[in-house]
Structures are given as structure tokens and as C-alpha cells.
Design a protein around this motif. Sequence first.
Motif, PDB file in Angstrom:
ATOM      1  N   PRO A 233     -40.049  33.786   4.320  1.00 17.95           N
ATOM      2  CA  PRO A 233     -39.095  34.255   5.330  1.00 17.95           C
ATOM      3  C   PRO A 233     -37.679  34.463   4.801  1.00 17.95           C
ATOM      4  O   PRO A 233     -36.982  35.376   5.250  1.00 17.95           O
ATOM      5  N   LEU A 234     -37.252  33.647   3.842  1.00 13.25           N
ATOM      6  CA  LEU A 234     -35.891  33.787   3.342  1.00 13.25           C
ATOM      7  C   LEU A 234     -35.792  34.897   2.303  1.00 13.25           C
ATOM      8  O   LEU A 234     -34.751  35.563   2.196  1.00 13.25           O
ATOM      9  N   GLU A 235     -36.852  35.135   1.548  1.00  8.62           N
ATOM     10  CA  GLU A 235     -36.895  36.322   0.684  1.00  8.62           C
ATOM     11  C   GLU A 235     -36.852  37.589   1.537  1.00  8.62           C
ATOM     12  O   GLU A 235     -36.174  38.569   1.200  1.00  8.62           O
ATOM     13  N   THR A 236     -37.581  37.567   2.648  1.00  7.96           N
ATOM     14  CA  THR A 236     -37.576  38.707   3.559  1.00  7.96           C
ATOM     15  C   THR A 236     -36.186  38.919   4.141  1.00  7.96           C
ATOM     16  O   THR A 236     -35.709  40.055   4.254  1.00  7.96           O
ATOM     17  N   ALA A 237     -35.522  37.813   4.504  1.00  2.25           N
ATOM     18  CA  ALA A 237     -34.159  37.915   5.039  1.00  2.25           C
ATOM     19  C   ALA A 237     -33.222  38.550   4.014  1.00  2.25           C
ATOM     20  O   ALA A 237     -32.396  39.404   4.354  1.00  2.25           O
ATOM     21  N   ASP A 238     -33.329  38.144   2.756  1.00  2.00           N
ATOM     22  CA  ASP A 238     -32.494  38.723   1.702  1.00  2.00           C
ATOM     23  C   ASP A 238     -32.759  40.216   1.546  1.00  2.00           C
ATOM     24  O   ASP A 238     -31.839  40.996   1.262  1.00  2.00           O
ATOM     25  N   LEU A 239     -33.997  40.621   1.684  1.00  2.00           N
ATOM     26  CA  LEU A 239     -34.344  42.041   1.565  1.00  2.00           C
ATOM     27  C   LEU A 239     -33.742  42.839   2.719  1.00  2.00           C
ATOM     28  O   LEU A 239     -33.176  43.923   2.528  1.00  2.00           O
ATOM     29  N   ILE A 240     -33.836  42.313   3.926  1.00  2.00           N
ATOM     30  CA  ILE A 240     -33.297  42.995   5.104  1.00  2.00           C
ATOM     31  C   ILE A 240     -31.778  43.030   5.058  1.00  2.00           C
ATOM     32  O   ILE A 240     -31.145  44.031   5.411  1.00  2.00           O
ATOM     33  N   GLY A 241     -31.176  41.936   4.631  1.00  2.00           N
ATOM     34  CA  GLY A 241     -29.712  41.800   4.652  1.00  2.00           C
ATOM     35  C   GLY A 241     -29.331  40.732   5.660  1.00  2.00           C
ATOM     36  O   GLY A 241     -29.684  40.839   6.839  1.00  2.00           O
ATOM     37  N   LEU A 242     -28.630  39.699   5.217  1.00  2.00           N
ATOM     38  CA  LEU A 242     -28.325  38.581   6.109  1.00  2.00           C
ATOM     39  C   LEU A 242     -27.360  38.970   7.223  1.00  2.00           C
ATOM     40  O   LEU A 242     -27.380  38.363   8.299  1.00  2.00           O
ATOM     41  N   ASP A 243     -26.545  39.999   7.000  1.00  2.00           N
ATOM     42  CA  ASP A 243     -25.687  40.484   8.079  1.00  2.00           C
ATOM     43  C   ASP A 243     -26.522  41.106   9.196  1.00  2.00           C
ATOM     44  O   ASP A 243     -26.254  40.890  10.392  1.00  2.00           O
ATOM     45  N   THR A 244     -27.566  41.835   8.813  1.00  2.00           N
ATOM     46  CA  THR A 244     -28.476  42.412   9.813  1.00  2.00           C
ATOM     47  C   THR A 244     -29.249  41.320  10.533  1.00  2.00           C
ATOM     48  O   THR A 244     -29.443  41.372  11.752  1.00  2.00           O
ATOM     49  N   ILE A 245     -29.679  40.310   9.788  1.00  2.00           N
ATOM     50  CA  ILE A 245     -30.384  39.188  10.391  1.00  2.00           C
ATOM     51  C   ILE A 245     -29.497  38.495  11.422  1.00  2.00           C
ATOM     52  O   ILE A 245     -29.917  38.241  12.560  1.00  2.00           O
ATOM     53  N   LEU A 246     -28.253  38.208  11.047  1.00  2.00           N
ATOM     54  CA  LEU A 246     -27.340  37.512  11.955  1.00  2.00           C
ATOM     55  C   LEU A 246     -27.094  38.346  13.217  1.00  2.00           C
ATOM     56  O   LEU A 246     -27.124  37.812  14.338  1.00  2.00           O
ATOM     57  N   ALA A 247     -26.860  39.634  13.044  1.00  2.00           N
ATOM     58  CA  ALA A 247     -26.625  40.492  14.209  1.00  2.00           C
ATOM     59  C   ALA A 247     -27.836  40.508  15.131  1.00  2.00           C
ATOM     60  O   ALA A 247     -27.701  40.506  16.365  1.00  2.00           O
ATOM     61  N   SER A 248     -29.020  40.480  14.554  1.00  2.00           N
ATOM     62  CA  SER A 248     -30.246  40.497  15.358  1.00  2.00           C
ATOM     63  C   SER A 248     -30.423  39.178  16.114  1.00  2.00           C
ATOM     64  O   SER A 248     -30.769  39.177  17.301  1.00  2.00           O
ATOM     65  N   VAL A 249     -30.189  38.067  15.436  1.00  2.00           N
ATOM     66  CA  VAL A 249     -30.313  36.761  16.098  1.00  2.00           C
ATOM     67  C   VAL A 249     -29.280  36.640  17.214  1.00  2.00           C
ATOM     68  O   VAL A 249     -29.587  36.156  18.319  1.00  2.00           O
ATOM     69  N   GLU A 250     -28.070  37.093  16.944  1.00  2.00           N
ATOM     70  CA  GLU A 250     -27.026  37.061  17.976  1.00  2.00           C
ATOM     71  C   GLU A 250     -27.425  37.930  19.169  1.00  2.00           C
ATOM     72  O   GLU A 250     -27.192  37.567  20.329  1.00  2.00           O
ATOM     73  N   GLY A 251     -28.029  39.093  18.880  1.00  2.00           N
ATOM     74  CA  GLY A 251     -28.475  39.972  19.956  1.00  2.00           C
ATOM     75  C   GLY A 251     -29.550  39.333  20.811  1.00  2.00           C
ATOM     76  O   GLY A 251     -29.534  39.449  22.050  1.00  2.00           O
ATOM     77  N   LEU A 252     -30.486  38.635  20.180  1.00  2.00           N
ATOM     78  CA  LEU A 252     -31.529  37.937  20.931  1.00  2.00           C
ATOM     79  C   LEU A 252     -30.937  36.807  21.765  1.00  2.00           C
ATOM     80  O   LEU A 252     -31.339  36.585  22.916  1.00  2.00           O
ATOM     81  N   THR A 254     -27.933  36.613  22.989  1.00  2.00           N
ATOM     82  CA  THR A 254     -27.227  37.204  24.127  1.00  2.00           C
ATOM     83  C   THR A 254     -28.210  37.721  25.178  1.00  2.00           C
ATOM     84  O   THR A 254     -28.032  37.496  26.390  1.00  2.00           O
ATOM     85  N   ALA A 255     -29.257  38.399  24.724  1.00  2.00           N
ATOM     86  CA  ALA A 255     -30.195  39.036  25.651  1.00  2.00           C
ATOM     87  C   ALA A 255     -30.974  38.028  26.479  1.00  2.00           C
ATOM     88  O   ALA A 255     -31.175  38.225  27.685  1.00  2.00           O
ATOM     89  N   PHE A 256     -31.404  36.945  25.855  1.00  2.00           N
ATOM     90  CA  PHE A 256     -32.268  35.986  26.553  1.00  2.00           C
ATOM     91  C   PHE A 256     -31.519  34.760  27.072  1.00  2.00           C
ATOM     92  O   PHE A 256     -32.079  33.992  27.870  1.00  2.00           O
ATOM     93  N   ALA A 257     -30.281  34.567  26.603  1.00  2.00           N
ATOM     94  CA  ALA A 257     -29.505  33.376  26.997  1.00  2.00           C
ATOM     95  C   ALA A 257     -30.324  32.104  26.819  1.00  2.00           C
ATOM     96  O   ALA A 257     -30.294  31.196  27.652  1.00  2.00           O
ATOM     97  N   ASP A 258     -31.054  32.061  25.712  1.00  2.00           N
ATOM     98  CA  ASP A 258     -31.952  30.938  25.432  1.00  2.00           C
ATOM     99  C   ASP A 258     -31.479  30.278  24.137  1.00  2.00           C
ATOM    100  O   ASP A 258     -31.321  30.940  23.107  1.00  2.00           O
ATOM    101  N   SER A 259     -31.265  28.968  24.171  1.00  2.00           N
ATOM    102  CA  SER A 259     -30.710  28.265  23.011  1.00  2.00           C
ATOM    103  C   SER A 259     -31.616  28.300  21.789  1.00  2.00           C
ATOM    104  O   SER A 259     -31.156  28.046  20.679  1.00  2.00           O
ATOM    105  N   LYS A 260     -32.886  28.630  21.982  1.00  2.00           N
ATOM    106  CA  LYS A 260     -33.764  28.669  20.804  1.00  2.00           C
ATOM    107  C   LYS A 260     -33.352  29.779  19.834  1.00  2.00           C
ATOM    108  O   LYS A 260     -33.733  29.760  18.667  1.00  2.00           O
ATOM    109  N   TYR A 261     -32.552  30.742  20.308  1.00  2.00           N
ATOM    110  CA  TYR A 261     -32.091  31.836  19.454  1.00  2.00           C
ATOM    111  C   TYR A 261     -30.683  31.600  18.913  1.00  2.00           C
ATOM    112  O   TYR A 261     -30.090  32.523  18.348  1.00  2.00           O
ATOM    113  N   ARG A 262     -30.140  30.397  19.073  1.00  2.14           N
ATOM    114  CA  ARG A 262     -28.781  30.166  18.597  1.00  2.14           C
ATOM    115  C   ARG A 262     -28.738  30.375  17.075  1.00  2.14           C
ATOM    116  O   ARG A 262     -29.578  29.843  16.336  1.00  2.14           O
ATOM    117  N   PRO A 263     -27.786  31.142  16.575  1.00  2.00           N
ATOM    118  CA  PRO A 263     -27.741  31.414  15.137  1.00  2.00           C
ATOM    119  C   PRO A 263     -27.439  30.159  14.331  1.00  2.00           C
ATOM    120  O   PRO A 263     -26.597  29.341  14.713  1.00  2.00           O
TER     121      PRO A 263
END
Length: 291
Positions: A233-252, A254-263
Motif C-alpha cells: 500500500p505504501l509503494e502504491t501511495a508513492d506511485l500515485i503521489g502522496l499529495d494526491t493521496i492526502l487530497a483524496s483522504v481529505e475529500g472522503l 469531508t464527504a462522509f463526515a466519518d472519523s475513520k477517514y481522518r488523514p
Amino acid sequence: MGFTTVGVVGAGVMGTGLAQAVAQAGIGVVLVDTGDDVLDRARRRIDEGLRLHRLLARSRGEDGPAPDRAEVQRRIEYTIDLGALARADFVVENITEDVDLKRPVYERMDEVCPPGTVFAANTSVIPITAIGAMTGRPDAVLGMHFMNPVPMRPMVEVIRGHHTSEATVERGRALLDALGKEAVVVADSPGFVTNRVLMLTVNEAAFLVQEGVADAAQVDRLFRECFGHRMGPLETADLIGLDTILASVEGLHTAFADSKYRPCPLLRRMVAAGLLGRKSGRGFHVYDHAK
């Protein structure tokens, strides 16, 4: 359902990979971004991608003709003018995961593109229904979540928004078929299927590293060797880009207002420090040079 010209908006890693894949399929491309420096970098990246494509084909024992790099490049128009999309019969948008940045782009595309042009959002988290609402053609908007590296991934997650018509979905399928890719069509939801699962996995893996339960190499080795994953999973994150990963987690989050998605705070800190993964030369792992 042939295609003469496909517009690609955004000349980052995903956009350049998509432009390469479309041009290799013999279809013209209009690749749009905001600066000539970005487009020059995209041109070089596509040349490198074509060389890599040939090397990988040889390593797999494939004896077909190598892509003619000059011919592929001739099929791509590099421009900063969104008005050039007036010639496109299909447009794929790949810009940053930010609604405020996407909205004016879609409004301009809506102005310049013919009524029959389909818009596909290559987004990670933002709901397709919300993107369709930025246009006057929500029935002609769908999601097409390509995976990195685009030319090498055979599957694409296609997302049907609330108003997306069946004709639009079939048009998307036809483009993917022309690119030699398959589609799985899913319903609209923040993160869809792949990122709703993957981003949660990456974020939790980052928590494990932060807490000292395991280092990044151990986490990735366990996933490769216990589950047969090609990458952890962390090799995959590096390939995608950690800035993209962070933006996606933040988006989730915000969208679900669920603490399980806290970055994960470690993820935030790494992005702030410019440790973005392969493209910066260092993320959870260290690379010889930035890609």
C-alpha cells in the motif's frame, strides 16, 4: 462510434499517460494545460513513456512493432488554449482534486465543445453528479478513473452519475475499447469503489508507520508476500503521489463526515515537507531520481 480527436485536460502524470495511450491507439489528442513549461515536460514524459513501453514489451517477449515515437507525437497537439477542445468529440479532465479549480474549466469546456461532446472526469473522490452539475450537459458527463501508469493498466473504473445517460456510458466504453482497456461500471459515490477502499488502506498503513508498529518496507513486504499483491500500500501511495493521496483522504473525510477517514498526521507532514513519492524522489521509500 469512432473517435477523431480526444481532448485531455491536465498534463500531469495521469494526463500525459492518457495522452500517450490515446495517441498510440491512432487517435488525435489535444493536450491542454496552463503553461508551456508544463507542456514541455509532458512532451518529454511521453517520449520516455514510449521508450519504456517498448522495453516492457520486449521483456514480455512481444515481437510487435515498436511505437513510432515521432508519429505518436505528431498526433498530439500541446496547447494552453481550452478553446482548442472545440475539435474534440470526447474530453477527459485530469486536473487537481479541487472543485473550485474544476468548475471554471468545465464551464469553459461547456462553452467551446459541441453539444455531442462527452466529458469524462478522471477524478479520485469528487462525485460525478456534482461535476455534471457544473455543465449544461449532465447527461453527457461520466467518471473514468484511470490507474497509473495509464498505458499499462488494462482496467478502468467507470462511474455513472445521477444524470449520466446510457449513450454516454456506451461512448465511454467505446473509447476504452479503442485503447484496449476494459471497464467496470459502478454507481456514483465519493471515492467510488477503488479509492474508497484504497485510500483508507493507505491512510491506515501510514498510521502503522507513525505509531512504530512497522516501517514502510515491512508493511509493503507483508502485503506483497502474504497476499500476493504486486505492490504494497505504501509503494502504491508513492506511485500515485502522496499529495494526491492526502487530497483524496481529505475529500472522503469531508464527504462522509466519518472519523475513520481522518488523514494521518504523518501523511500531512510528509506532503508539507515535499516528500511526495516517486515524483519527488522520496516518499515512504527513497528513489534514485524523481519520476
